[in-house]
Each structure stands twice: as C-alpha cells, then as structure tokens.
Scaffold this active site. Sequence first.
Site, PDB file in Angstrom:
ATOM      1  N   TYR A 115      38.224  56.267  21.273  1.00  0.00           N
ATOM      2  CA  TYR A 115      36.902  56.518  21.850  1.00  0.00           C
ATOM      3  C   TYR A 115      36.185  57.705  21.218  1.00  0.00           C
ATOM      4  CZ  TYR A 115      38.642  53.187  25.213  1.00  0.00           C
ATOM      5  OH  TYR A 115      39.166  52.058  25.790  1.00  0.00           O
ATOM      6  N   PRO A 128      31.763  48.350  28.252  1.00  0.00           N
ATOM      7  CA  PRO A 128      31.653  47.011  28.814  1.00  0.00           C
ATOM      8  C   PRO A 128      30.473  46.908  29.785  1.00  0.00           C
ATOM      9  CG  PRO A 128      33.851  47.949  29.113  1.00  0.00           C
ATOM     10  CD  PRO A 128      32.937  49.060  28.744  1.00  0.00           C
ATOM     11  N   HIS A 351      33.447  53.807  28.302  1.00  0.00           N
ATOM     12  CA  HIS A 351      34.850  53.430  28.426  1.00  0.00           C
ATOM     13  C   HIS A 351      35.845  54.591  28.304  1.00  0.00           C
ATOM     14  CE1 HIS A 351      38.052  50.627  28.647  1.00  0.00           C
ATOM     15  NE2 HIS A 351      37.491  49.633  28.020  1.00  0.00           N
ATOM     16  N   LYS A 431      49.317  28.163  38.671  1.00  0.00           N
ATOM     17  CA  LYS A 431      50.311  28.626  39.647  1.00  0.00           C
ATOM     18  C   LYS A 431      51.059  27.450  40.258  1.00  0.00           C
ATOM     19  CE  LYS A 431      48.709  33.041  41.517  1.00  0.00           C
ATOM     20  NZ  LYS A 431      47.940  33.572  42.667  1.00  0.00           N
ATOM     21  N   SER A 436      52.189  31.431  34.784  1.00  0.00           N
ATOM     22  CA  SER A 436      51.332  32.591  34.979  1.00  0.00           C
ATOM     23  C   SER A 436      49.908  32.238  34.545  1.00  0.00           C
ATOM     24  CB  SER A 436      51.867  33.753  34.139  1.00  0.00           C
ATOM     25  OG  SER A 436      50.816  34.395  33.453  1.00  0.00           O
ATOM     26  N   ASP A 438      47.502  34.102  33.683  1.00  0.00           N
ATOM     27  CA  ASP A 438      47.067  34.874  32.520  1.00  0.00           C
ATOM     28  C   ASP A 438      47.632  34.300  31.227  1.00  0.00           C
ATOM     29  OD1 ASP A 438      45.781  37.345  31.365  1.00  0.00           O
ATOM     30  OD2 ASP A 438      47.838  37.542  30.639  1.00  0.00           O
ATOM     31  N   TYR A 460      44.435  40.299  20.544  1.00  0.00           N
ATOM     32  CA  TYR A 460      44.707  41.518  21.299  1.00  0.00           C
ATOM     33  C   TYR A 460      44.429  41.221  22.760  1.00  0.00           C
ATOM     34  CZ  TYR A 460      43.961  46.584  22.374  1.00  0.00           C
ATOM     35  OH  TYR A 460      44.005  47.873  22.862  1.00  0.00           O
ATOM     36  N   SER A 462      44.500  43.325  26.296  1.00  0.00           N
ATOM     37  CA  SER A 462      44.826  44.644  26.835  1.00  0.00           C
ATOM     38  C   SER A 462      45.526  44.492  28.169  1.00  0.00           C
ATOM     39  CB  SER A 462      43.577  45.505  26.956  1.00  0.00           C
ATOM     40  OG  SER A 462      42.684  44.910  27.831  1.00  0.00           O
ATOM     41  N   THR A 473      46.182  51.990  28.463  1.00  0.00           N
ATOM     42  CA  THR A 473      46.457  50.580  28.166  1.00  0.00           C
ATOM     43  C   THR A 473      47.483  50.417  27.054  1.00  0.00           C
ATOM     44  OG1 THR A 473      44.711  50.501  26.514  1.00  0.00           O
ATOM     45  CG2 THR A 473      44.139  49.789  28.739  1.00  0.00           C
ATOM     46  N   SER A 559      40.524  40.474  27.349  1.00  0.00           N
ATOM     47  CA  SER A 559      40.888  41.318  28.470  1.00  0.00           C
ATOM     48  C   SER A 559      40.648  40.589  29.784  1.00  0.00           C
ATOM     49  CB  SER A 559      40.042  42.596  28.420  1.00  0.00           C
ATOM     50  OG  SER A 559      40.381  43.425  29.483  1.00  0.00           O
ATOM     51  N   GLN A 560      41.679  40.533  30.596  1.00  0.00           N
ATOM     52  CA  GLN A 560      41.492  39.976  31.930  1.00  0.00           C
ATOM     53  C   GLN A 560      41.116  41.102  32.874  1.00  0.00           C
ATOM     54  OE1 GLN A 560      43.660  38.319  35.844  1.00  0.00           O
ATOM     55  NE2 GLN A 560      44.787  37.859  34.000  1.00  0.00           N
TER      56      GLN A 560
END
Length: 630
Positions: A115, A128, A351, A431, A436, A438, A460, A462, A473, A559-560
Amino acid sequence: MCSWFFLVLFSFTRTGLVKPCRLLSPLPVVQISERPLVHQESLLKLPVPPLQQTCVRYLASLEPLISEEEMTHTHKLMDEFLRPGGVGERLQKSLERRARKTENWLTDWWMQSSYLDSRMPVAMYTSPGVVLPKMHLQDRQGQMRFAAKLIAGVLDFKSMIDSDTLPVEYLGGKPLCMDQYYRVLSSCRIPGPKRDTVVNYAIGKTPPTHITVVHNFQFFVLDVYNSDGSPLTVDQLYVQLEKIWNSSLQTNKEPVGILTSNHRNTWGKAYNNLIKDKTNKESVRAIQKSIFTVCLDAPKPRVSDEMYFNKVAAQMLHGGGSRWNSGNRWFDKTLQFIIGEDGSCGLTYEHAPAEGPPIVFLVDHVVDYMKRSEMVRTPMIPLSMPQKLRFNITPEIKKDIEKAKQNMNIMVHDLDVRVLNFTHYGRKFPKSHKMSPDAFIQMAFQLAYYRMYQTCCPTYESTSLRMFKLGRTEAIRSTTTESLQFTKAMDDPSKHKAALLEKAIKVHRKHTHMAIHGQGIERHMLGLKMIAIEDLTSLPEIFMDTSFAVASHFNLYTSQVGSKTDCVMCLGPMVPDGYGICYNPMDDHINFAVTAFNSCEETNATKLSQFLEDSLLDMKTLLEQVSKTQ
Ligand SMILES: *[C@@H]1O[C@H](CO)[C@@H](O)[C@H](O)[C@H]1NC(C)=O
Ligand SMILES: *[C@@H]1O[C@H](CO)[C@@H](O)[C@H](O)[C@H]1NC(C)=O
Ligand SMILES: *[C@@H]1O[C@H](CO)[C@@H](O)[C@H](O)[C@H]1NC(C)=O
C-alpha cells in the site's frame, strides 16, 4: 508537534526497532490502536512456516503455470537456495528472529510493500468500492433522510468501538484479531513524495467529533455530537444536511478532491503545494481528521436496468469522471459513504488500514440500524451552520487539478466493470453436495478462464490471517495441478469430471486451511525476499527467476467478501491484462463484480462473466447427474 504524531512513530517499532535496510529507505510510520483489548493478548503470533514446506509447495504451485524447461531451471535454483548452510537457511533464521522480536513479522512489511510504497492511484487500483442495494429515493429530501439515518447508524457502530464493546469475531472456534476495526474511523492516508503514511486521529487527546460532508465538490465540517456528548439524532442530522445542501447549490467550484485520485508522487507534490496556504492546510486537516466522509452525489446519466449496477459499481470505485462525481471525494479518506440523488448508494474505502470484512461488518450493522423504526423526534435545539471548508486556488493548484481531472478521465474510460447477479443458485447448492461454496466458486473461475483462453493463469485469492495478532491477509493460489485437470476434463466426455472436481476442491480446501493457519506460501516468500533485501547485498536468484515473476502475475485477482446485506464489493485488476473479481455468496444467489481494463485487447469483463455463468450452471448439472446415477 502534536501527540498523535509520536504515537504513530513508535507504534510498529515498539517491540524492536527495524533497522534501516540498504535497498529500501526506512519503514513508513504506521499506527496501530493502543486500546486495551483484553482478548488481543490471547491471540497467537503469526508463525514462520518451515522453509522446506514452503519451498516444496511453491514448486508445486508453479507446475500448472510454467513450461518444463523453466521448471527444470527453477528446481536447480531451489536446490541451491536450500543447500545446507546456504542462503535459504540464513534468511529463514533471520526471519524467525524477526518473528520473535515483533508482534507480527509480516504486517508492517505488508502495509509498506502493498500500500504505502505503491505509487499507483488509490482510486481503482487499491481502494475497493461497495455497492449497496438500490434505495428508492424520490428526491433530495429522500437522499438526505437516508444520509441522516446512515450517519446515525455509523455513529451507533462507533459507540461500540469507543466503549470497547464490539463483539469479537470467531473463525472455526478461534477468536480473530479485532485491531482493524479500530483503524477505519477517524483515519486518513497522507501522501508523501515517495511513500505515504496512515494516521489515526481516534487515539489523540482530542478525538474528532465531526464528519465531512461533500456536495457539489464542496466540503463541510458537520459536528455530529451535541455539547453533552450525545450523538445528533436523525432529525438533527437531516436539518444540518439540508443546510449544507442549501449552501452548496452552485456546481462551478473547483473539484479540489480530485487531486487525491492522482498517482501518489504527483499527488504528493501537489499536496505540499496545496497546504502551503494556511487556509488550505486547515481545510485539508479537517477532512483528514474527520470520523468519516459522506459524499452526496449528483445524479448520474440514466441507464437501462441491466446497466444500472455496472454504473453504480463504477461510481463507487471512481465516481464516474470529472464531469460527474470523481471530484466529490477525498480518496485518501479511509471511509467514504456515497449516496446519490437517484438512490444509488455504497461506499469506497482506502485499503491500507483494513480489509473488506470489517468494512462489511460495519455495513451490516448500519443497514440493520437503518431498518429499525424511525427514531424518536427530539426537541429542536438550534444548531450552528456546518462550516464550509475554504480553499484558495492558486494558478499552480488549478493546473494540478486540471492534470488530475485528465488523469482520472483516462482511468475511468479504461475500466470496465460488470456486476453479475447469478440467480440460479447460491451457496446452499454446493453445501448440499458437501462442498465448500468458496472452493466451488473458485473452480468455476478456473473453468470460465480456461474456456475463454484454453489455458489457466496465476490466480490470487485473498484470505484472512486475523487468527493471529495484527494479522492481515494471506493469498491462496487457486490454480493447481488438480484444478487444471478438472478444467481440461470438463469439456472431454471421456473423463470422470465429478471426481476431478471433487479432488480439486479438496486440494483448494487444504490450501485454504493452511493459509488461514499461517502456513501459506505467498507471504512467507515475501518475508524471505524482504529479509534478503534487508540483510544481503543482492537478491537470491530464486526471486529473480522468470518462474517467480510469471507465477506472481495474477491475471485473476479474486476475493470473497461475504455479508448479510445483499451487497457486492468491487476491485480493479491487479495487472494490466487481468481481472479483478469480488463475490458475495448469498443463500440463493451470488453477487459478482468483474473488472478489466479496456486498453487490454485480451480481456473482456462481460465475456468472462458469461463464461462464469455458464461454468456455474454446467458444474451444477454435473453434480446433479452424478447424484442421480448414484
Ligand atoms: C433549504 O432550502 C429550502 C428551499 O429553499 C427551504 O425550504 C429549506 O427550509 C431550507 N433548509 C434549511 C435548513 O435552511
Ligand atoms: C439478485 O437476484 C435475487 C433473485 O432474483 C434478488 O433477490 C436480489 O435482490 C438480487 N440482488 C441484487 C444485488 O441485485
Ligand atoms: C466483450 O464481449 C461481449 C460478449 O461476448 C461482446 O459483445 C463485446 O463486443 C466484447 N467487447 C469487446 C470490446 O470486444
């Protein structure tokens, strides 16, 4: 010099001064909350994973991504790196020493490298946006009523922070570090000519009692507490907002805020120029010091229902350009809520101090608060007029503003944002197949990308390290040998696709588990590299290898960010030829936001979204066929 500044200086270096290194200039000053959170003391320290484990896993992660030839070369470099008594061991020992001496060996390096050292604009590149469900506002009274309630909701959240009564979050039965929650209010990023800083004004002797409101590019200080310390009621806030509105009707003002959207070096220079003037300096300080910012946005051009969420996501990310709302921001501000006259609403956040989860937790709280019935009406004590912040615009500042406008407009034109509401099923479906959600969605990204490009790419994802004190993260590398086998098999009738999907998901689960328990690859490699920069005169070859660069060029940056509220976060891509994808799996639908740059001919956010939708549908069909035949 005021006291907060010293706190800032000593916070991260309290437990052992980090020595200045040869290849980098000294560490940035970053503040952490000094609040006595009892449970914080019980949190574990982030471990340094075993060297051998990371190196073996690193090599395995390269497998689907690089050629055999490159792989052979990298293996040779790795053998050299891991030689008994060699560089690897030395760096590992040094890193372990740092881990013993600091509260968290990673966090300040992370803040610095991702950052504060980054010179890219914060808007779009790191900040974001969050899109909230559309509000049905009829007019500007509706907009201000909504804004007043929202402000009251955030102040209600703040009262939990102030009284240290914020409930501790748990993951898999383990308490999480709550430190980030204490950094999102009353803080701001400050540009520097080479490196930025983040300052938190909440812990000084006089914590702020005001927010900033910006309307038609004009900033106002709005005191949100009565003299007895009680927060203003919704009705009081409404009246104050109306006063602000009434005294900022003209739109011919210079959009000073747009300066904050520029490249950090450019903004750093413009900043020093701007605050040479005493009035400007005071105005800037009032914004920086405020608890948060509320942006009352002008209406955007009307678009079809289909395009609506794409436009709102863009509004949250960058404001839509200098003609629209990009000047109605202070992008350095950690938290900015955005409310449009047309009912669009959401927020953007800087961020550096925090990740998505604390932000959406705050959003969930505010949305719940706003659903409660109207507040009791309070007797109207006359409140003073909110102070308008003045700026003296010299010709030089005017030139900086023009440059920032141009730059922002180029960026706005370059970003393609697609919001996809996948309505065929939500997280309940994977489920119900004991998968999972995710990992399932990550495999859908793999399949969509493979179908579009006939190849896979570094991905990627996170994930959180908040199980550890001051944890931020870790990254999961979602592209694996197993995921590639699955995506290749999916369009080949002879393969046992379901078994391959199951296997790929299992591997992803295992990687996720290791990552959240501090055994990931990505940050350990970063740590070894950073310590090499501090300790050695040259970087070990393993970090200068083509494979290292190739595998870190994350074409898919995902990213979730899950929440109770039906919202979606959005992020720009990490690389010029990549995608940014955020997703929020709800029970019966999934919100996605996909971004890409228009200047890259190879990427197309709409097209990838279509492949994603088809992939999710095909994966459902696949699992249903298998359950039928069993
Ligand atoms: C703002 O202006 C409107 C329209 O002129 C007026 O009705 C309203 O009373 C004003 N509000 C305040 C708080 O001054
Ligand atoms: C997504 O679609 C579902 C189902 O139609 C709907 O309930 C939900 O409100 C939609 N969400 C958004 C953000 O559009
Ligand atoms: C992106 O993909 C969509 C859907 O496949 C297509 O209609 C559009 O023309 C593409 N855009 C560009 C710039 O190629």
